[in-house]
Design a protein around this motif. Structure first.
Motif, PDB file in Angstrom:
ATOM      1  N   ILE A 206       2.916  14.918  -7.189  1.00 48.87           N
ATOM      2  CA  ILE A 206       3.466  14.241  -6.009  1.00 48.87           C
ATOM      3  C   ILE A 206       4.492  13.203  -6.446  1.00 48.87           C
ATOM      4  CG2 ILE A 206       2.925  12.872  -3.962  1.00 48.87           C
ATOM      5  CD1 ILE A 206       0.059  13.926  -4.154  1.00 48.87           C
ATOM      6  N   ALA A 207       4.138  12.450  -7.480  1.00 47.38           N
ATOM      7  CA  ALA A 207       5.060  11.436  -8.002  1.00 47.38           C
ATOM      8  C   ALA A 207       6.346  12.082  -8.495  1.00 47.38           C
ATOM      9  CB  ALA A 207       4.393  10.653  -9.132  1.00 47.38           C
ATOM     10  N   ARG A 208       6.219  13.164  -9.230  1.00 48.65           N
ATOM     11  CA  ARG A 208       7.410  13.827  -9.773  1.00 48.65           C
ATOM     12  C   ARG A 208       8.312  14.332  -8.658  1.00 48.65           C
ATOM     13  NH1 ARG A 208      10.283  17.928 -11.653  1.00 48.65           N
ATOM     14  NH2 ARG A 208      10.845  18.023 -13.869  1.00 48.65           N
ATOM     15  N   ALA A 209       7.711  14.878  -7.601  1.00 46.00           N
ATOM     16  CA  ALA A 209       8.506  15.360  -6.469  1.00 46.00           C
ATOM     17  C   ALA A 209       9.280  14.218  -5.823  1.00 46.00           C
ATOM     18  CB  ALA A 209       7.592  16.043  -5.449  1.00 46.00           C
TER      19      ALA A 209
ATOM     20  N   SER B 175       3.406  -6.719  -7.510  1.00 50.50           N
ATOM     21  CA  SER B 175       3.832  -5.367  -7.149  1.00 50.50           C
ATOM     22  C   SER B 175       2.945  -4.377  -7.877  1.00 50.50           C
ATOM     23  CB  SER B 175       5.299  -5.130  -7.532  1.00 50.50           C
ATOM     24  OG  SER B 175       5.436  -5.009  -8.932  1.00 50.50           O
ATOM     25  N   ALA B 176       3.013  -3.110  -7.438  1.00 47.07           N
ATOM     26  CA  ALA B 176       2.210  -2.072  -8.089  1.00 47.07           C
ATOM     27  C   ALA B 176       2.631  -1.893  -9.550  1.00 47.07           C
ATOM     28  CB  ALA B 176       2.360  -0.752  -7.331  1.00 47.07           C
ATOM     29  N   LEU B 177       3.943  -2.005  -9.812  1.00 43.48           N
ATOM     30  CA  LEU B 177       4.412  -1.882 -11.194  1.00 43.48           C
ATOM     31  C   LEU B 177       3.874  -3.011 -12.053  1.00 43.48           C
ATOM     32  CD1 LEU B 177       6.160  -0.532 -13.344  1.00 43.48           C
ATOM     33  CD2 LEU B 177       8.095  -1.892 -12.512  1.00 43.48           C
ATOM     34  N   TYR B 178       3.936  -4.242 -11.544  1.00 41.42           N
ATOM     35  CA  TYR B 178       3.418  -5.385 -12.297  1.00 41.42           C
ATOM     36  C   TYR B 178       1.919  -5.232 -12.542  1.00 41.42           C
ATOM     37  CZ  TYR B 178       7.828  -7.771 -11.085  1.00 41.42           C
ATOM     38  OH  TYR B 178       9.148  -8.112 -10.941  1.00 41.42           O
ATOM     39  N   ALA B 179       1.205  -4.666 -11.562  1.00 37.20           N
ATOM     40  CA  ALA B 179      -0.235  -4.458 -11.717  1.00 37.20           C
ATOM     41  C   ALA B 179      -0.522  -3.485 -12.867  1.00 37.20           C
ATOM     42  CB  ALA B 179      -0.833  -3.930 -10.420  1.00 37.20           C
ATOM     43  N   SER B 180       0.320  -2.458 -13.007  1.00 38.02           N
ATOM     44  CA  SER B 180       0.144  -1.501 -14.101  1.00 38.02           C
ATOM     45  C   SER B 180       0.315  -2.184 -15.447  1.00 38.02           C
ATOM     46  CB  SER B 180       1.157  -0.357 -13.973  1.00 38.02           C
ATOM     47  OG  SER B 180       0.911   0.401 -12.816  1.00 38.02           O
ATOM     48  N   CYS B 181       1.364  -3.004 -15.564  1.00 44.79           N
ATOM     49  CA  CYS B 181       1.603  -3.703 -16.832  1.00 44.79           C
ATOM     50  C   CYS B 181       0.462  -4.669 -17.137  1.00 44.79           C
ATOM     51  CB  CYS B 181       2.939  -4.455 -16.772  1.00 44.79           C
ATOM     52  SG  CYS B 181       4.386  -3.372 -16.711  1.00 44.79           S
ATOM     53  N   ALA B 182       0.027  -5.419 -16.123  1.00 43.44           N
ATOM     54  CA  ALA B 182      -1.048  -6.388 -16.327  1.00 43.44           C
ATOM     55  C   ALA B 182      -2.338  -5.705 -16.756  1.00 43.44           C
ATOM     56  CB  ALA B 182      -1.269  -7.187 -15.048  1.00 43.44           C
ATOM     57  N   LYS B 183      -2.613  -4.543 -16.158  1.00 49.66           N
ATOM     58  CA  LYS B 183      -3.835  -3.800 -16.492  1.00 49.66           C
ATOM     59  C   LYS B 183      -3.819  -3.328 -17.952  1.00 49.66           C
ATOM     60  CE  LYS B 183      -4.021   0.388 -14.939  1.00 49.66           C
ATOM     61  NZ  LYS B 183      -4.011   1.181 -16.212  1.00 49.66           N
ATOM     62  N   ASP B 184      -2.629  -3.051 -18.466  1.00 49.28           N
ATOM     63  CA  ASP B 184      -2.512  -2.502 -19.816  1.00 49.28           C
ATOM     64  C   ASP B 184      -2.501  -3.565 -20.909  1.00 49.28           C
ATOM     65  OD1 ASP B 184      -2.435   0.081 -18.868  1.00 49.28           O
ATOM     66  OD2 ASP B 184      -0.246   0.169 -18.770  1.00 49.28           O
ATOM     67  N   LEU B 185      -2.371  -4.829 -20.558  1.00 47.01           N
ATOM     68  CA  LEU B 185      -2.279  -5.875 -21.581  1.00 47.01           C
ATOM     69  C   LEU B 185      -3.472  -5.885 -22.540  1.00 47.01           C
ATOM     70  CD1 LEU B 185      -0.763  -8.815 -19.488  1.00 47.01           C
ATOM     71  CD2 LEU B 185       0.373  -7.496 -21.296  1.00 47.01           C
ATOM     72  N   PRO B 186      -4.721  -5.801 -22.056  1.00 46.04           N
ATOM     73  CA  PRO B 186      -5.851  -5.836 -22.993  1.00 46.04           C
ATOM     74  C   PRO B 186      -5.821  -4.706 -24.016  1.00 46.04           C
ATOM     75  CG  PRO B 186      -6.602  -6.259 -20.759  1.00 46.04           C
ATOM     76  CD  PRO B 186      -5.185  -5.818 -20.653  1.00 46.04           C
ATOM     77  N   ARG B 187      -5.481  -3.494 -23.596  1.00 46.54           N
ATOM     78  CA  ARG B 187      -5.499  -2.398 -24.570  1.00 46.54           C
ATOM     79  C   ARG B 187      -4.330  -2.487 -25.545  1.00 46.54           C
ATOM     80  NH1 ARG B 187      -2.993   2.655 -23.263  1.00 46.54           N
ATOM     81  NH2 ARG B 187      -1.760   2.595 -21.356  1.00 46.54           N
TER      82      ARG B 187
ATOM     83  N   PRO C   1       0.837  -1.205   0.000  1.00 49.26           N
ATOM     84  CA  PRO C   1       0.000   0.000   0.000  1.00 49.26           C
ATOM     85  C   PRO C   1       0.868   1.249   0.000  1.00 49.26           C
ATOM     86  CG  PRO C   1       0.034  -0.997   2.180  1.00 49.26           C
ATOM     87  CD  PRO C   1       0.760  -1.943   1.276  1.00 49.26           C
ATOM     88  N   GLN C   2       0.286   2.340  -0.434  1.00 49.15           N
ATOM     89  CA  GLN C   2       1.043   3.576  -0.582  1.00 49.15           C
ATOM     90  C   GLN C   2       1.635   4.060   0.737  1.00 49.15           C
ATOM     91  OE1 GLN C   2      -0.978   7.188  -2.327  1.00 49.15           O
ATOM     92  NE2 GLN C   2      -0.066   6.285  -4.164  1.00 49.15           N
ATOM     93  N   ASP C   3       0.901   3.872   1.839  1.00 52.98           N
ATOM     94  CA  ASP C   3       1.431   4.344   3.120  1.00 52.98           C
ATOM     95  C   ASP C   3       2.667   3.555   3.543  1.00 52.98           C
ATOM     96  OD1 ASP C   3       0.008   2.028   3.645  1.00 52.98           O
ATOM     97  OD2 ASP C   3      -0.872   2.757   5.515  1.00 52.98           O
TER      98      ASP C   3
ATOM     99  N   GLN D   5      10.054   3.884  -5.766  1.00 54.96           N
ATOM    100  CA  GLN D   5       8.922   2.992  -5.497  1.00 54.96           C
ATOM    101  C   GLN D   5       7.699   3.779  -5.036  1.00 54.96           C
ATOM    102  OE1 GLN D   5       8.982  -0.080  -6.340  1.00 54.96           O
ATOM    103  NE2 GLN D   5      11.157  -0.522  -6.529  1.00 54.96           N
ATOM    104  N   TYR D   6       7.923   4.756  -4.174  1.00 51.79           N
ATOM    105  CA  TYR D   6       6.796   5.568  -3.696  1.00 51.79           C
ATOM    106  C   TYR D   6       6.220   6.393  -4.841  1.00 51.79           C
ATOM    107  CZ  TYR D   6       4.199   9.162  -1.147  1.00 51.79           C
ATOM    108  OH  TYR D   6       3.215  10.022  -0.700  1.00 51.79           O
ATOM    109  N   GLY D   7       7.074   7.051  -5.619  1.00 48.77           N
ATOM    110  CA  GLY D   7       6.590   7.845  -6.739  1.00 48.77           C
ATOM    111  C   GLY D   7       5.844   7.007  -7.758  1.00 48.77           C
ATOM    112  N   ASN D   8       6.325   5.799  -7.972  1.00 50.50           N
ATOM    113  CA  ASN D   8       5.723   4.918  -8.971  1.00 50.50           C
ATOM    114  C   ASN D   8       4.367   4.375  -8.541  1.00 50.50           C
ATOM    115  OD1 ASN D   8       6.460   4.015 -11.623  1.00 50.50           O
ATOM    116  ND2 ASN D   8       6.527   1.927 -10.841  1.00 50.50           N
ATOM    117  N   SER D   9       4.000   4.587  -7.287  1.00 48.38           N
ATOM    118  CA  SER D   9       2.702   4.095  -6.806  1.00 48.38           C
ATOM    119  C   SER D   9       1.551   5.017  -7.195  1.00 48.38           C
ATOM    120  CB  SER D   9       2.729   3.931  -5.274  1.00 48.38           C
ATOM    121  OG  SER D   9       2.786   5.189  -4.615  1.00 48.38           O
ATOM    122  N   PHE D  10       1.866   6.211  -7.702  1.00 47.98           N
ATOM    123  CA  PHE D  10       0.832   7.160  -8.111  1.00 47.98           C
ATOM    124  C   PHE D  10       0.517   6.954  -9.593  1.00 47.98           C
ATOM    125  CE2 PHE D  10       2.820   9.140  -4.451  1.00 47.98           C
ATOM    126  CZ  PHE D  10       1.726   9.573  -3.718  1.00 47.98           C
TER     127      PHE D  10
END
Length: 313
Positions: free
Chosen positions: A106-109, A269-281, A59-61, A93-98
Protein backbone atom coordinates in the motif's frame (compact mmCIF):
# COMPACT_ATOMS: atom_id res chain seq x y z
CA UNK A 1 3.92 32.10 2.56
CA UNK A 2 6.59 33.26 4.93
CA UNK A 3 9.51 35.00 3.21
CA UNK A 4 12.88 33.40 3.72
CA UNK A 5 16.28 34.62 2.54
CA UNK A 6 19.28 32.44 3.34
CA UNK A 7 22.55 34.40 3.14
CA UNK A 8 26.23 33.86 3.67
CA UNK A 9 26.27 30.05 3.26
CA UNK A 10 28.92 28.43 1.08
CA UNK A 11 29.37 24.74 0.69
CA UNK A 12 31.62 22.51 -1.36
CA UNK A 13 29.88 20.03 -3.62
CA UNK A 14 31.78 17.64 -5.78
CA UNK A 15 29.50 16.57 -8.62
CA UNK A 16 30.33 15.28 -12.07
CA UNK A 17 33.99 15.91 -11.33
CA UNK A 18 33.63 19.64 -10.69
CA UNK A 19 33.43 21.81 -7.59
CA UNK A 20 30.39 24.06 -7.38
CA UNK A 21 29.41 26.66 -4.80
CA UNK A 22 25.89 27.32 -3.56
CA UNK A 23 24.44 30.76 -4.23
CA UNK A 24 24.78 33.24 -1.38
CA UNK A 25 21.08 33.94 -1.31
CA UNK A 26 17.87 32.26 -2.40
CA UNK A 27 14.82 33.87 -3.90
CA UNK A 28 11.47 33.08 -2.36
CA UNK A 29 9.74 30.45 -4.48
CA UNK A 30 6.84 32.06 -6.43
CA UNK A 31 4.10 29.90 -4.93
CA UNK A 32 0.81 29.92 -6.86
CA UNK A 33 -2.36 29.23 -4.84
CA UNK A 34 -4.76 29.79 -7.75
CA UNK A 35 -5.86 26.15 -7.92
CA UNK A 36 -6.98 26.30 -4.30
CA UNK A 37 -8.73 29.62 -4.93
CA UNK A 38 -10.79 28.13 -7.76
CA UNK A 39 -11.96 25.25 -5.54
CA UNK A 40 -12.61 26.74 -2.08
CA UNK A 41 -14.60 23.76 -0.85
CA UNK A 42 -11.73 21.35 -1.40
CA UNK A 43 -9.16 23.85 -0.18
CA UNK A 44 -11.03 24.62 3.02
CA UNK A 45 -11.21 20.95 3.98
CA UNK A 46 -7.55 20.38 3.09
CA UNK A 47 -6.44 23.48 5.02
CA UNK A 48 -8.52 22.50 8.06
CA UNK A 49 -6.85 19.09 8.19
CA UNK A 50 -3.41 20.68 7.84
CA UNK A 51 -4.11 23.13 10.63
CA UNK A 52 -5.58 20.49 12.91
CA UNK A 53 -2.63 18.11 12.63
CA UNK A 54 0.36 20.43 12.19
CA UNK A 55 2.85 19.65 14.94
CA UNK A 56 1.01 16.43 15.84
CA UNK A 57 1.04 12.82 14.69
CA UNK A 58 -1.75 12.80 12.12
CA UNK A 59 -3.87 9.64 11.96
CA UNK A 60 -3.73 7.62 8.78
CA UNK A 61 -7.28 8.50 7.75
CA UNK A 62 -6.45 12.22 7.91
CA UNK A 63 -3.38 11.71 5.72
CA UNK A 64 -5.42 9.61 3.29
CA UNK A 65 -8.07 12.32 3.08
CA UNK A 66 -5.46 14.99 2.39
CA UNK A 67 -4.08 12.82 -0.38
CA UNK A 68 -7.54 12.21 -1.87
CA UNK A 69 -8.30 15.94 -1.84
CA UNK A 70 -5.06 16.79 -3.64
CA UNK A 71 -5.53 13.97 -6.16
CA UNK A 72 -8.97 15.40 -6.96
CA UNK A 73 -7.64 18.95 -7.18
CA UNK A 74 -4.75 18.06 -9.46
CA UNK A 75 -7.19 16.19 -11.71
CA UNK A 76 -9.40 19.27 -11.96
CA UNK A 77 -6.42 21.58 -12.42
CA UNK A 78 -4.04 19.77 -14.81
CA UNK A 79 -1.98 22.90 -15.48
CA UNK A 80 -1.59 23.98 -11.84
CA UNK A 81 2.07 23.33 -11.17
CA UNK A 82 2.02 23.76 -7.40
CA UNK A 83 -0.92 21.39 -7.11
CA UNK A 84 1.27 18.58 -8.42
CA UNK A 85 4.03 18.88 -5.84
CA UNK A 86 1.51 19.34 -3.01
CA UNK A 87 -0.19 16.14 -4.21
CA UNK A 88 3.22 14.40 -4.41
CA UNK A 89 3.89 15.46 -0.82
CA UNK A 90 0.47 14.18 0.30
CA UNK A 91 1.18 10.82 -1.37
CA UNK A 92 4.56 10.67 0.37
CA UNK A 93 3.08 11.52 3.78
CA UNK A 94 0.33 8.93 3.43
CA UNK A 95 2.72 6.24 2.19
CA UNK A 96 5.17 7.03 4.97
CA UNK A 97 2.49 6.35 7.59
CA UNK A 98 2.66 2.60 6.91
CA UNK A 99 5.29 0.93 9.08
CA UNK A 100 4.28 -2.73 9.11
CA UNK A 101 5.97 -4.82 6.41
CA UNK A 102 2.63 -6.35 5.46
CA UNK A 103 1.43 -2.86 4.47
CA UNK A 104 4.41 -2.05 2.27
CA UNK A 105 2.47 -2.74 -0.98
CA UNK A 106 0.00 0.00 0.00
CA UNK A 107 2.84 2.35 0.90
CA UNK A 108 4.67 1.63 -2.34
CA UNK A 109 1.53 2.30 -4.38
CA UNK A 110 1.18 5.68 -2.67
CA UNK A 111 4.82 6.56 -3.38
CA UNK A 112 4.30 5.52 -7.02
CA UNK A 113 1.39 7.95 -7.24
CA UNK A 114 3.56 10.66 -5.72
CA UNK A 115 6.21 9.91 -8.34
CA UNK A 116 3.59 10.22 -11.10
CA UNK A 117 2.39 13.61 -9.78
CA UNK A 118 5.94 14.96 -9.77
CA UNK A 119 6.60 13.58 -13.27
CA UNK A 120 3.43 15.21 -14.59
CA UNK A 121 4.60 18.51 -13.15
CA UNK A 122 8.04 18.22 -14.75
CA UNK A 123 6.49 17.50 -18.16
CA UNK A 124 4.95 20.98 -17.94
CA UNK A 125 7.69 22.79 -16.02
CA UNK A 126 10.97 20.84 -16.30
CA UNK A 127 12.89 23.27 -14.09
CA UNK A 128 10.51 23.31 -11.11
CA UNK A 129 12.65 22.59 -7.99
CA UNK A 130 9.79 21.41 -5.79
CA UNK A 131 8.64 18.86 -8.33
CA UNK A 132 12.25 17.70 -8.74
CA UNK A 133 12.56 17.37 -4.99
CA UNK A 134 9.38 15.29 -4.66
CA UNK A 135 10.26 13.08 -7.62
CA UNK A 136 13.46 12.22 -5.76
CA UNK A 137 11.60 11.77 -2.47
CA UNK A 138 9.03 9.32 -3.81
CA UNK A 139 11.59 7.40 -5.90
CA UNK A 140 13.75 7.20 -2.78
CA UNK A 141 10.93 5.76 -0.70
CA UNK A 142 10.15 3.20 -3.39
CA UNK A 143 13.82 2.20 -3.23
CA UNK A 144 13.64 1.88 0.56
CA UNK A 145 10.85 -0.68 0.17
CA UNK A 146 12.31 -2.57 -2.81
CA UNK A 147 15.85 -2.47 -1.40
CA UNK A 148 18.71 -0.17 -2.33
CA UNK A 149 20.51 -2.68 -4.55
CA UNK A 150 17.30 -3.55 -6.41
CA UNK A 151 16.72 0.14 -7.16
CA UNK A 152 20.13 1.33 -8.32
CA UNK A 153 18.84 1.94 -11.84
CA UNK A 154 17.01 4.99 -10.45
CA UNK A 155 19.78 6.20 -8.14
CA UNK A 156 21.28 8.60 -10.66
CA UNK A 157 17.87 10.20 -11.27
CA UNK A 158 17.32 10.64 -7.52
CA UNK A 159 20.76 12.19 -7.05
CA UNK A 160 20.23 14.48 -10.06
CA UNK A 161 16.84 15.70 -8.84
CA UNK A 162 18.16 16.63 -5.39
CA UNK A 163 21.40 18.18 -6.67
CA UNK A 164 19.40 20.32 -9.07
CA UNK A 165 17.10 21.30 -6.20
CA UNK A 166 19.95 22.68 -4.11
CA UNK A 167 21.43 24.37 -7.19
CA UNK A 168 18.10 26.10 -7.80
CA UNK A 169 17.83 29.78 -6.94
CA UNK A 170 14.67 29.16 -4.92
CA UNK A 171 13.90 28.56 -1.26
CA UNK A 172 10.46 27.61 0.05
CA UNK A 173 9.24 27.19 3.60
CA UNK A 174 7.06 24.11 4.12
CA UNK A 175 6.51 25.13 7.73
CA UNK A 176 8.15 27.13 10.53
CA UNK A 177 11.06 24.67 10.86
CA UNK A 178 11.24 22.97 7.48
CA UNK A 179 12.38 24.29 4.11
CA UNK A 180 13.04 23.05 0.60
CA UNK A 181 16.77 23.71 0.79
CA UNK A 182 17.13 22.09 4.21
CA UNK A 183 15.04 19.06 3.22
CA UNK A 184 16.99 18.50 -0.01
CA UNK A 185 20.28 18.47 1.90
CA UNK A 186 18.81 16.10 4.50
CA UNK A 187 17.75 13.77 1.65
CA UNK A 188 21.19 13.90 0.03
CA UNK A 189 22.78 13.11 3.39
CA UNK A 190 20.76 9.90 3.55
CA UNK A 191 21.44 9.11 -0.11
CA UNK A 192 25.23 9.27 0.16
CA UNK A 193 25.18 7.01 3.23
CA UNK A 194 22.82 4.32 1.91
CA UNK A 195 24.43 4.05 -1.52
CA UNK A 196 27.68 2.13 -0.92
CA UNK A 197 31.02 3.73 -1.74
CA UNK A 198 31.97 1.24 -4.47
CA UNK A 199 33.85 1.99 -7.68
CA UNK A 200 31.86 -0.79 -9.36
CA UNK A 201 28.63 1.10 -8.64
CA UNK A 202 30.04 4.20 -10.33
CA UNK A 203 30.93 2.15 -13.40
CA UNK A 204 27.56 0.38 -13.60
CA UNK A 205 25.11 3.04 -12.41
CA UNK A 206 26.96 6.37 -12.40
CA UNK A 207 26.67 6.87 -8.63
CA UNK A 208 28.46 5.85 -5.46
CA UNK A 209 28.23 6.68 -1.80
CA UNK A 210 30.37 9.17 0.08
CA UNK A 211 30.24 9.38 3.87
CA UNK A 212 32.03 12.73 3.97
CA UNK A 213 29.33 14.16 1.71
CA UNK A 214 26.66 12.52 3.85
CA UNK A 215 27.91 14.17 7.04
CA UNK A 216 28.41 17.52 5.28
CA UNK A 217 24.90 17.60 3.82
CA UNK A 218 23.30 16.70 7.15
CA UNK A 219 25.26 19.48 8.87
CA UNK A 220 24.19 21.94 6.17
CA UNK A 221 20.55 20.87 6.57
CA UNK A 222 20.78 21.89 10.23
CA UNK A 223 21.96 25.34 9.14
CA UNK A 224 18.78 25.80 7.12
CA UNK A 225 16.22 24.20 9.43
CA UNK A 226 15.80 23.84 13.18
CA UNK A 227 16.91 20.42 14.51
CA UNK A 228 14.35 17.66 14.80
CA UNK A 229 14.60 14.09 16.03
CA UNK A 230 15.17 12.71 12.52
CA UNK A 231 17.72 15.30 11.39
CA UNK A 232 19.76 14.57 14.53
CA UNK A 233 19.35 10.80 14.09
CA UNK A 234 20.42 10.84 10.45
CA UNK A 235 23.47 12.98 11.21
CA UNK A 236 24.25 10.53 14.02
CA UNK A 237 24.17 7.44 11.82
CA UNK A 238 26.26 9.20 9.15
CA UNK A 239 28.92 9.92 11.76
CA UNK A 240 28.73 6.38 13.18
CA UNK A 241 29.01 4.82 9.74
CA UNK A 242 31.99 7.09 9.00
CA UNK A 243 33.50 5.82 12.26
CA UNK A 244 33.25 2.18 11.09
CA UNK A 245 30.25 1.53 13.38
CA UNK A 246 32.42 2.03 16.45
CA UNK A 247 31.40 4.45 19.21
CA UNK A 248 35.03 4.71 20.40
CA UNK A 249 36.28 6.38 17.18
CA UNK A 250 36.20 10.19 16.87
CA UNK A 251 33.32 10.07 14.38
CA UNK A 252 31.56 7.39 16.39
CA UNK A 253 31.68 9.57 19.49
CA UNK A 254 30.18 12.47 17.54
CA UNK A 255 27.44 10.14 16.32
CA UNK A 256 26.62 8.88 19.81
CA UNK A 257 26.39 12.49 21.02
CA UNK A 258 23.90 13.25 18.24
CA UNK A 259 21.76 10.28 19.31
CA UNK A 260 21.61 11.78 22.80
CA UNK A 261 20.61 15.16 21.35
CA UNK A 262 17.89 13.48 19.31
CA UNK A 263 16.37 12.03 22.49
CA UNK A 264 15.73 15.56 23.79
CA UNK A 265 13.60 16.66 20.83
CA UNK A 266 9.80 16.49 20.58
CA UNK A 267 7.96 13.89 18.51
CA UNK A 268 5.41 15.76 16.41
CA UNK A 269 4.91 13.58 13.31
CA UNK A 270 4.75 9.94 12.27
CA UNK A 271 8.23 10.24 10.73
CA UNK A 272 9.68 11.70 13.93
CA UNK A 273 8.01 8.89 15.90
CA UNK A 274 9.80 6.31 13.72
CA UNK A 275 13.19 7.93 14.35
CA UNK A 276 12.53 8.26 18.08
CA UNK A 277 11.47 4.61 18.32
CA UNK A 278 14.71 3.50 16.67
CA UNK A 279 17.09 5.45 18.93
CA UNK A 280 17.49 2.69 21.57
CA UNK A 281 18.42 0.01 19.04
CA UNK A 282 20.87 2.33 17.28
CA UNK A 283 22.52 2.99 20.64
CA UNK A 284 22.64 -0.72 21.39
CA UNK A 285 23.84 -1.79 17.94
CA UNK A 286 25.92 0.78 16.04
CA UNK A 287 26.41 -1.75 13.23
CA UNK A 288 22.92 -0.75 12.03
CA UNK A 289 24.11 2.77 11.20
CA UNK A 290 25.25 2.43 7.58
CA UNK A 291 22.03 0.77 6.40
CA UNK A 292 19.60 2.56 8.72
CA UNK A 293 16.36 3.78 7.13
CA UNK A 294 12.99 4.33 8.77
CA UNK A 295 11.08 1.94 6.47
CA UNK A 296 13.47 -1.03 6.69
CA UNK A 297 17.10 -1.80 7.39
CA UNK A 298 19.07 -1.69 4.14
CA UNK A 299 21.89 -4.00 3.08
CA UNK A 300 24.90 -1.93 2.03
CA UNK A 301 27.82 -4.38 1.95
CA UNK A 302 29.90 -5.00 -1.15
CA UNK A 303 29.41 -8.75 -0.68
CA UNK A 304 25.62 -8.42 -0.80
CA UNK A 305 25.81 -6.17 -3.86
CA UNK A 306 27.95 -8.70 -5.75
CA UNK A 307 25.66 -11.52 -4.64
CA UNK A 308 22.57 -9.74 -6.00
CA UNK A 309 24.39 -8.94 -9.24
CA UNK A 310 25.31 -12.60 -9.64
CA UNK A 311 21.68 -13.57 -9.04
CA UNK A 312 20.54 -11.07 -11.68
CA UNK A 313 18.51 -8.93 -9.31
Amino acid sequence: MQKSMIAGLWFVLVSMGSIQAAPKTYEVYPYDASGFERHPDLHNEWAALREKWTGKIAPQDALKRQYDLMATLSGREPHWIDGYWIAADAAFQYGNSFKDKSDFPIARASFAKGKAFAENCLKIRPDNPLCKFYLGVNLGKIASIDGIFSSLKNAKIVEKMWIETIESRYQHKFGPNTSLQGAARYALGIFYRLVPDLVLLKWLFGVKGDLSKSVAFHKEALEFDAPNVCSRTMLAVAYICEGKNDFTTPSGKLGFAQLQEARKLPVSSALYASCAKDLPRLEQNPKLACGYETSRQQETSEEEFKKQQDQGK
